[in-house]
Design an enzyme around this catalytic site. Sequence first.
Site, mmCIF file in Angstrom:
data_model
loop_
_atom_site.group_PDB
_atom_site.id
_atom_site.type_symbol
_atom_site.label_atom_id
_atom_site.label_comp_id
_atom_site.label_asym_id
_atom_site.label_seq_id
_atom_site.Cartn_x
_atom_site.Cartn_y
_atom_site.Cartn_z
ATOM 1 C CG ASN A 19 40.612 42.936 36.577
ATOM 2 O OD1 ASN A 19 41.451 43.672 37.112
ATOM 3 N ND2 ASN A 19 39.395 42.755 37.073
ATOM 4 C CG ASP A 25 33.901 33.868 35.454
ATOM 5 O OD1 ASP A 25 34.120 35.096 35.405
ATOM 6 O OD2 ASP A 25 32.819 33.368 35.096
ATOM 7 C CG PHE A 58 39.067 44.755 41.487
ATOM 8 C CD1 PHE A 58 40.072 44.084 42.163
ATOM 9 C CD2 PHE A 58 38.205 44.023 40.675
ATOM 10 C CE1 PHE A 58 40.209 42.703 42.041
ATOM 11 C CE2 PHE A 58 38.340 42.648 40.535
ATOM 12 C CZ PHE A 58 39.340 41.994 41.227
ATOM 13 C CG ASP A 62 37.111 44.322 46.702
ATOM 14 O OD1 ASP A 62 36.520 43.238 46.804
ATOM 15 O OD2 ASP A 62 38.263 44.419 46.249
ATOM 16 C CG HIS A 93 36.890 35.900 46.275
ATOM 17 N ND1 HIS A 93 36.913 36.864 47.249
ATOM 18 C CD2 HIS A 93 37.001 36.569 45.103
ATOM 19 C CE1 HIS A 93 37.013 38.056 46.684
ATOM 20 N NE2 HIS A 93 37.081 37.911 45.384
HETATM 21 P P1 IMP Z 1 35.068 38.442 36.406
HETATM 22 O O1 IMP Z 1 35.687 37.309 37.127
HETATM 23 O O2 IMP Z 1 36.125 39.348 35.825
HETATM 24 O O3 IMP Z 1 34.019 38.019 35.403
HETATM 25 O O4 IMP Z 1 34.396 39.339 37.514
HETATM 26 C C1 IMP Z 1 33.012 39.369 37.752
HETATM 27 C C2 IMP Z 1 32.614 40.621 38.482
HETATM 28 O O5 IMP Z 1 32.979 40.511 39.837
HETATM 29 C C3 IMP Z 1 33.252 41.923 37.964
HETATM 30 O O6 IMP Z 1 32.286 42.937 38.079
HETATM 31 C C4 IMP Z 1 34.379 42.158 38.905
HETATM 32 O O7 IMP Z 1 34.661 43.534 39.051
HETATM 33 C C5 IMP Z 1 33.846 41.563 40.187
HETATM 34 N N1 IMP Z 1 34.941 41.001 40.972
HETATM 35 C C6 IMP Z 1 35.798 40.021 40.592
HETATM 36 N N2 IMP Z 1 36.684 39.787 41.583
HETATM 37 C C7 IMP Z 1 36.371 40.650 42.585
HETATM 38 C C8 IMP Z 1 36.951 40.898 43.853
HETATM 39 O O8 IMP Z 1 37.955 40.302 44.266
HETATM 40 N N3 IMP Z 1 36.340 41.838 44.605
HETATM 41 C C9 IMP Z 1 35.244 42.533 44.185
HETATM 42 N N4 IMP Z 1 34.688 42.358 43.000
HETATM 43 C C10 IMP Z 1 35.249 41.419 42.197
#
Ligand code: IMP
Length: 192
Positions: free
Chosen positions: A12, A71, A151, A154, A179
Site C-alpha cells: 500500500n 495491520d 485513504f 478516512d 492509529h
Molecule cells: P490493512 O491494514 O491494509 O489490512 O487495512 C485494512 C482496511 O482498513 C483497508 O480497507 C484499508 O483501506 C483500511 N485502512 C487502513 N489504514 C487506514 C487508515 O489510516 N485510514 C482509513 N482506512 C484505513
Amino acid sequence: MEKPRLFFGTGNAKKLKEISEILGDRYAISSFRDLENPPEVEETEPTLEGNAILKAKAYYALTGLPTFADDTGLEVDALGGRPGVYSARYAGPAGDAVANMTKLLGELEGVEDRSARFRTVIAFYDGQALKTYAGELRGSIGYTPRGTKGFGYDPIFFPEGSERTLAEYSADEKNAISHRGRATRNFIEHLT
Ligand code: IMP
C-alpha cells in the site's frame, strides 16, 4: 554513517508514505518497490496482531532485513467491533474503499451510536526478537463521505472532537493523531 535499513512489508503506497513521514530520515526504508516480484502474504489470522506477525515474518524470510508490517482495522461499536480484522475485505475481496464505505454506511442506517475506533498493530521481526506495538484513534462514523486526502475509510471517520473527517486532515495532521502514527511512534521508541 549509514542509516539503519528496515523493510516495511506493505504493498500500500499510501501506508508507505505515511510511515516514511512518521519515521523521518533516521532510517532507510525498503519496501515492495525494491523487490522484483513482491508476493502478497494472505492475511489468514483472526486478529490484527496475528496478521501483522505473519507479514513481518514472511517478509523477513524473503529479505533478511529487520522487517516490520502493520495491520489495521476499523472497529465499530454498534457492529460489535466489525469490520475489524476484515476491514479490507468487508465488501468483497477487491478491497475497494468506496464499496467498503458504502456497505458500512448501509449497515449503520438508522443507527444512532456511531462510535468507532481505528486500531493498528505493527509487528517487528529481525530473526530474533518478535515484538508488536499498537495504536488507536477513537472517533465516530459520519453519514456521507467527505474529503479527498488519506485513504480507505478516512472520508467517513471523524476523530473524537473533530468536525472534519480524517480525509480533510493534512498528512501531518493525520500522522500526529492517527492509529498508525501512534503505533509507529511506539515502535520507534523501541528501535532507538
Ligand atoms: P490493512 O491494514 O491494509 O489490512 O487495512 C485494512 C482496511 O482498513 C483497508 O480497507 C484499508 O483501506 C483500511 N485502512 C487502513 N489504514 C487506514 C487508515 O489510516 N485510514 C482509513 N482506512 C484505513
